[in-house]
Design a protein around this motif. Sequence first.
Motif: not given
Length: 389
Positions: A11-30
């Motif tokens: 549920x938490x990842x679904x809320x930020x998936x589109x934004x993080x896709x645009x940003x790229x980089x390392x998903x340390x928090x996720x």
Amino acid sequence: MFSSHFNDALSALAKTAAQRDRQGGHAAKEKALLRDAGLLRLAIPAKHGGDERSWPDIYRHVRALANVDSALAHVLAFHQLQVATVLIYGTSQQQCTWLRRTVDESGWWGNALNPRDARLQATPSPSQLSQDGYVLNGPKGFCSGTRGSHYLTVSARVNNHVQPVLGLLETAAPGISVKDDWNPMGQRQTDSGSVQFTQVKLPLSAVMRSEHAETTAFHTLRNCLAQLVLVNLFVGVAQGARNQARDYAIAHVKPWQGSGIENATDDPYLLRRMGEMQAQISGAALMADHAASLLQNAWQQGESLTAAGRAEVAVAVFEAKVMAHRCTLFATQEMFDVVGSRGTHADLGFDRFWRNVRTHTLHDPLDYKLQTLGRWAVHGEEPSAHNYN
């Protein structure tokens, strides 16, 4: 089927998936969310402190995660693949040491074992009786999950030997440099950049397989494990695209002028498209489950697995790969005819589904899978254990 911690992470990842896709980089928090949900223990045997889940169950986790975030599903799946690599090639002592550490330290595994990249060289010590082992020099590309990892599986070429040496290393070992050079159009948070090795010592105690060791049918089961990662990623992304298209259509799509209907979701053409997606995705999912079941049976046979038994698994994996490849490209394209022009708004990020799978479907050519299946169908020729990753 899934733990409450895993469902919360989804549920938490679904809320930020589109934004993080645009940003790229390392998903340390996720990645920390997945770690804290206990997912790093899935493939580790109970005797080493793990959950010892079956491969069908592990792939169901990967698929569910790929529904909302295929990049992190890739990272999680490749962690499990490296654990499997230790279980396939490692000695009892190596398994006990490295897998117990994985549990106790909640550590991530990274992959520097890409067999198609032969640039990394291993130079044996003058005396193989010493504990020096090998010295590694060179780059390794497409190293999924290495950034932020704690441990690495690694393959390196020794002189002109066809078979590489396989080893285990700490990511923070002297001479290892993880590069931040991953910049694809999709799968942007898989940490799949390159790793540079400079005078890195690989002691004999950390060598899982030498360049002279024999390869068994069970060893080559790793190839099937890796291919099923992609199969389940494809199915998961297709399911995610279908779900997003359905939800958006219900909430936002307007009926076409002159269609004579009040609700867009009653449009016969929209329903036909959704029905076609549903049929293809369900078929691919069933084939993925069948292949995973065969793989689990082969896995439990261990070193008693025969070449014929391994071939049966490989054929099922190849068949599932073909159908999953096709259905995910279809679903991630067809969803735009369901959501319409408003669904192309950049903030929605619906294009990430297609970009992610198109990046992955290029991993290996579908033509060669079909050719192998054709040889099996016509001549009964078993798939080679050495011509795919």
